[in-house]
Design a protein around this motif. Structure first.
Motif, short mmCIF file in Angstrom:
data_model
loop_
_atom_site.label_atom_id
_atom_site.label_comp_id
_atom_site.label_asym_id
_atom_site.label_seq_id
_atom_site.Cartn_x
_atom_site.Cartn_y
_atom_site.Cartn_z
N SER A 49 0.84 -1.20 0.00
CA SER A 49 0.00 0.00 0.00
C SER A 49 0.87 1.24 0.00
CB SER A 49 -0.91 -0.01 1.23
OG SER A 49 -1.76 1.09 1.26
N GLN A 50 0.55 2.20 -0.88
CA GLN A 50 1.29 3.46 -0.91
C GLN A 50 0.61 4.52 -0.05
OE1 GLN A 50 4.18 3.42 -2.76
NE2 GLN A 50 4.81 5.41 -1.99
N THR A 51 -0.71 4.62 -0.15
CA THR A 51 -1.43 5.67 0.57
C THR A 51 -2.29 5.14 1.71
OG1 THR A 51 -3.29 5.58 -0.98
CG2 THR A 51 -1.50 7.12 -1.50
N GLY A 52 -2.33 3.81 1.90
CA GLY A 52 -3.03 3.26 3.05
C GLY A 52 -4.32 2.53 2.77
N ASN A 53 -4.85 2.58 1.52
CA ASN A 53 -6.13 1.93 1.25
C ASN A 53 -6.06 0.42 1.46
OD1 ASN A 53 -7.71 4.18 0.61
ND2 ASN A 53 -6.97 4.22 -1.50
N LEU A 113 -3.92 -14.34 1.29
CA LEU A 113 -4.67 -13.26 0.64
C LEU A 113 -3.72 -12.09 0.42
CD1 LEU A 113 -8.00 -13.33 2.71
CD2 LEU A 113 -7.41 -14.62 0.65
N LEU A 114 -3.61 -11.65 -0.83
CA LEU A 114 -2.74 -10.53 -1.19
C LEU A 114 -3.59 -9.33 -1.58
CD1 LEU A 114 0.08 -12.10 -3.43
CD2 LEU A 114 0.35 -11.11 -1.17
N LEU A 115 -3.39 -8.20 -0.90
CA LEU A 115 -4.08 -6.96 -1.24
C LEU A 115 -3.02 -5.96 -1.65
CD1 LEU A 115 -5.64 -8.39 1.32
CD2 LEU A 115 -7.08 -6.36 1.18
N VAL A 116 -3.07 -5.48 -2.89
CA VAL A 116 -1.99 -4.62 -3.36
C VAL A 116 -2.52 -3.59 -4.36
CG1 VAL A 116 -1.34 -6.14 -5.31
CG2 VAL A 116 0.39 -4.65 -4.25
N SER A 117 -1.98 -2.39 -4.25
CA SER A 117 -2.30 -1.33 -5.21
C SER A 117 -1.22 -1.28 -6.28
CB SER A 117 -2.40 0.02 -4.49
OG SER A 117 -1.15 0.34 -3.87
N THR A 118 -1.49 -0.56 -7.34
CA THR A 118 -0.50 -0.32 -8.39
C THR A 118 -0.13 1.15 -8.35
OG1 THR A 118 -1.22 -2.13 -9.80
CG2 THR A 118 -0.08 -0.32 -10.87
N HIS A 119 1.17 1.41 -8.39
CA HIS A 119 1.66 2.76 -8.22
C HIS A 119 2.29 3.25 -9.53
CE1 HIS A 119 2.74 6.19 -5.90
NE2 HIS A 119 4.03 6.02 -6.03
N ASP A 135 5.89 1.15 -2.67
CA ASP A 135 7.22 1.03 -2.07
C ASP A 135 7.34 -0.19 -1.16
OD1 ASP A 135 8.10 3.21 -3.43
OD2 ASP A 135 8.00 4.60 -1.74
N ASN A 136 6.30 -0.43 -0.34
CA ASN A 136 6.44 -1.54 0.61
C ASN A 136 6.12 -2.90 0.01
OD1 ASN A 136 3.66 -1.38 0.46
ND2 ASN A 136 3.31 -1.10 2.65
N ALA A 137 5.95 -2.96 -1.33
CA ALA A 137 5.75 -4.25 -2.01
C ALA A 137 6.88 -4.57 -2.98
CB ALA A 137 4.42 -4.25 -2.76
N ARG A 138 7.81 -3.64 -3.16
CA ARG A 138 8.86 -3.82 -4.18
C ARG A 138 9.72 -5.05 -3.91
NH1 ARG A 138 9.88 0.49 -7.60
NH2 ARG A 138 8.64 2.35 -7.19
N ALA A 139 10.22 -5.18 -2.69
CA ALA A 139 11.13 -6.28 -2.38
C ALA A 139 10.43 -7.63 -2.54
CB ALA A 139 11.68 -6.12 -0.96
N PHE A 140 9.17 -7.72 -2.10
CA PHE A 140 8.40 -8.96 -2.21
C PHE A 140 8.17 -9.31 -3.68
CE2 PHE A 140 4.38 -11.42 -1.97
CZ PHE A 140 4.79 -12.42 -1.09
N HIS A 141 7.86 -8.30 -4.48
CA HIS A 141 7.65 -8.47 -5.92
C HIS A 141 8.93 -8.98 -6.59
CE1 HIS A 141 7.09 -7.13 -10.15
NE2 HIS A 141 5.80 -7.32 -9.91
N GLU A 142 10.04 -8.36 -6.24
CA GLU A 142 11.34 -8.78 -6.82
C GLU A 142 11.67 -10.22 -6.42
OE1 GLU A 142 14.15 -5.89 -5.52
OE2 GLU A 142 13.28 -4.27 -6.74
N PHE A 143 11.40 -10.59 -5.17
CA PHE A 143 11.68 -11.95 -4.71
C PHE A 143 10.90 -12.98 -5.52
CE2 PHE A 143 10.49 -15.65 -2.19
CZ PHE A 143 11.73 -16.12 -1.78
N ASN A 176 -2.18 8.13 6.46
CA ASN A 176 -1.13 7.50 5.65
C ASN A 176 -0.06 6.95 6.59
OD1 ASN A 176 0.78 6.65 3.86
ND2 ASN A 176 0.93 8.57 2.73
N PRO A 177 -0.18 5.69 6.99
CA PRO A 177 0.78 5.12 7.94
C PRO A 177 2.18 4.97 7.36
CG PRO A 177 -0.71 3.43 7.11
CD PRO A 177 -1.23 4.73 6.61
N ASN A 178 2.31 5.18 6.03
CA ASN A 178 3.60 5.00 5.39
C ASN A 178 4.35 6.32 5.16
OD1 ASN A 178 3.09 2.16 5.03
ND2 ASN A 178 1.67 2.73 3.41
N PHE A 179 3.89 7.39 5.80
CA PHE A 179 4.56 8.69 5.67
C PHE A 179 4.41 9.42 7.00
CE2 PHE A 179 5.32 12.93 3.69
CZ PHE A 179 6.44 12.61 2.95
#
Length: 619
Positions: free
Chosen positions: A84-88, A127-133, A140-148, A462-465
């Motif tokens: 999540s980028q903005t918290g949704n 269950l995966l919940l993910v936005s597209t940025h 940002d908080n899904a990049r490393a998991f995506h790369e793995f 926005n818990p990520n900022f």
């Protein structure tokens, strides 16, 4: 209702126990028990077919079923991961997880960057919940998991059951791309779907509820899944300040106290600073949160659409999916998106068109032509280019999507300005295809609202900022243009707290004289010691354009020293260009000053992100 022995397969003692238990169960406990018994019956049926476990025979006697059949061997553990980028997605993950727990599931909830991906081999239900940025990129908080998952280290996962909820925006070319990536990759690794992936546009409540209902139904046969799913999504949509009844689904009409142009005379830009009253709302917020604003479409565009279709504007039409009605003029002004064209919109509109030309544009071989057509055009263009239309207004509006709120970084501290919220918006005006175009919310705020008017708003956390937990931690803030807004909130907050931590602001715009947003605020804060350092870049004041990333590189040694001392780095503003350039500059600083390889510098910055010492609010 009492269970009677005469019309049931239970003996008197069993009926008595059931009559004592059932009235005490909550609805969620009844649903859980129903799912449990369904799973038990399924296991007993399988055992009978395979003769592996003797099933309990129906009896009016006191004999109990064999112990081996007493517990169904079905996993009730669920792992919920969010990106999540903005918290949704984070809010939805929390709300849906709580509903799963009420159904008796053991749930693990985690941000993707806090989850060790090697642990996927031990997960049974995911269950995966993910936005597209941005342009199809993970948050940002899904990049490393995506790369793995796309690396050679990703394991085969034949024992994993999964489902993906993807949030996105159909106005972007790579709609829900990150969710599609995860869904495809997990299938390639051998995992099985619990239920199909759901791709959600900005108005996501209904599709999220449908997806979660399917997930619940698939997980051990939970009944009444639709009602539970709708309640979970409603809870997420109404999440706001704990003491307030106002939220995304129920905005507060805030009175405008101030509406000022921050740009000086002669500037080719118009940037508005708005101050709103939150008195009576019980809404609160923290630095880094955003303000959701529901705007109105430009009245002239509304009238031009009505005229082009030959309507009066007074026709009664649906305003939403709940069945509320109003005039066509009201619907186009306040309820429906009319400035953005998307492929899904054109596909629906083609069914109503009188000529086949629009359907032909949607042909697979004309994909690039469609993409070019959509860019920079709006609903009026579509109506004029594919006339004539012979469709009633009430039918036509049903193909339009809901007018979404616009999110703006909050530019004030609630501690410093109780019962107020400030935000910054740059008016967007441009010409495209021979017509003047307007940013919906920005021009609404710049031209059509004055002090005393109201705007429908809500707070989006926005818990990520967020500022560091300790006010003594140094912070580095990078925010050109309107991206500087949240840092006004950060510094006002630190001033109220009497923070001792050093602060460094990098700010950029076009011209020093006309475009230095909040200049007097920064100067006062420098004088009072609230702001420790200020580096600025005004790109049009010098022969060679200078941007904030150039200032970062100039201060390479000092900036790296701050990082080594534990500073947190914040970036806010344009994602497409600025954020990438700043990221590259930070990598160069780390590599150069730390004597690291490019790979080691990238790992250093990745660690900062995982530790929440490198946070971005980019758009």
């Amino acid at each position: 209702m009492q269970l009677q022995v005469t019309n049931s397969p239970f003996n008197e003692r069993q009926a008595e126990l059931l009559n004592q238990l059932l009235p005490t169960l909550s609805p969620s406990q009844q649903v859980w028990l129903n799912g449990y018994l369904s799973a038990l019956a399924l296991q007993n049926s399988v055992a009978q077919d395979g003769a592996a476990v003797p099933a309990a025979a129906p009896s009016s006697g006191d004999a109990a079923p064999p112990a081996a059949a007493a517990l169904p061997q079905v996993s009730r553990e669920v792992t919920v991961l969010f990106g999540s980028q903005t918290g949704n997605c984070q809010r939805l993950a929390g709300s849906l997880s709580r509903k799963l727990e009420e159904q008796g599931f053991k749930v693990t909830v985690s941000a993707m960057n806090s989850f060790k991906p090697a642990g996927l081999k031990k997960v049974e239900n995911l269950l995966l919940l993910v936005s597209t940025h941005g342009e199809g990129e993970p948050p940002d908080n899904a990049r490393a998991f995506h790369e793995f998952l796309y690396s050679k280290r990703a394991p085969q996962l034949p024992g994993l059951r999964f489902s993906v909820l993807a949030l996105g925006d159909t106005s972007y070319e790579f709609f829900c791309q990150t969710g599609k990536d995860f869904d495809q990759r997990l299938e390639e690794l051998g995992a099985q779907r619990i239920s199909p992936r759901a791709d959600c546009d900005l108005d996501y409540d209904e599709p999220v509820a449908d997806w979660f209902g399917q997930v619940l139904s698939a997980l051990n046969g939970v009944q009444n899944a639709e009602g539970i799913a709708e309640a979970a999504v409603q809870a997420a949509g109404t999440a706001g300040s704990p003491e307030s009844v106002y939220s995304r689904n129920h905005p507060f009409h805030a009175e405008i106290l101030e509406n000022l142009n921050l740009n000086g005379r002669g500037s080719d830009r118009e940037t508005r600073h708005l101050e709103l009253s939150l008195a009576g709302s019980n809404l609160t917020f923290e630095p880094g949160d955003s303000l959701g604003v529901y705007p109105e479409n430009h009245p002239q565009l509304v009238e031009d659409i009505i005229a082009a279709m030959g309507w009066s504007g007074d026709e009664r039409v649906p305003l939403n999916k709940k069945g509320d009605e109003g005039t066509l003029r009201e619907a186009l002004l306040r309820h429906y998106e009319i400035t953005v064209l998307t492929r899904p919109l054109l596909e629906q509109a083609a069914k109503l068109a009188s000529t086949p030309a629009l359907q032909e544009l949607l042909a697979p071989e004309r994909q690039q032509e469609l993409k070019d057509y959509i860019q920079g055009r709006d609903l009026l263009d579509l109506i004029q280019d594919y006339a004539p239309w012979t469709v009633p207004a009430a039918s036509f509006v049903t193909v339009l999507r809901k007018l979404p709120a616009r999110l703006y970084s909050i530019a004030s501290s609630f501690k410093a300005n109780p019962d107020e919220v400030h935000f910054t918006v740059r008016a967007v005006r441009y010409e495209s295809h021979g017509r003047e175009r307007y940013g919906v919310c920005s021009v609404h705020c710049a031209e059509r609202v004055q002090p005393g008017d109201t705007l429908p708003v809500y707070i989006q956390s926005n818990p990520n900022f967020k500022l560091p937990a300790s006010p003594d931690t140094p912070i580095i803030m990078i925010g050109p243009g309107t991206g500087v807004a949240p840092f006004r909130s950060f510094l006002e907050e630190r001033e109220e707290l009497g923070a001792q931590g050093r602060s460094w602001l990098f700010y950029g715009d076009r011209h020093f004289v006309t475009d230095f947003l909040y200049q007097t605020d920064w100067q006062r804060m420098l004088k009072d010691g609230v702001l420790s350092r200020l580096d600025v870049a005004f790109s049009r004041d010098t022969e060679e354009k200078v941007y904030v990333q150039h200032r970062i590189l100039e201060q390479s040694k000092e900036l790296y020293s701050w990082l080594q001392e534990g500073a947190h780095v914040y970036v806010c503003g344009d994602e497409k260009h600025m954020a990438h350039d700043v990221h590259s500059a930070l990598l160069t600083v780390i590599q150069q000053e730390g004597g690291l390889s490019p790979e080691a510098a990238a790992a250093y910055l990745e660690t900062l992100q995982q530790e929440q010492r490198y946070q971005r609010d980019v758009y």
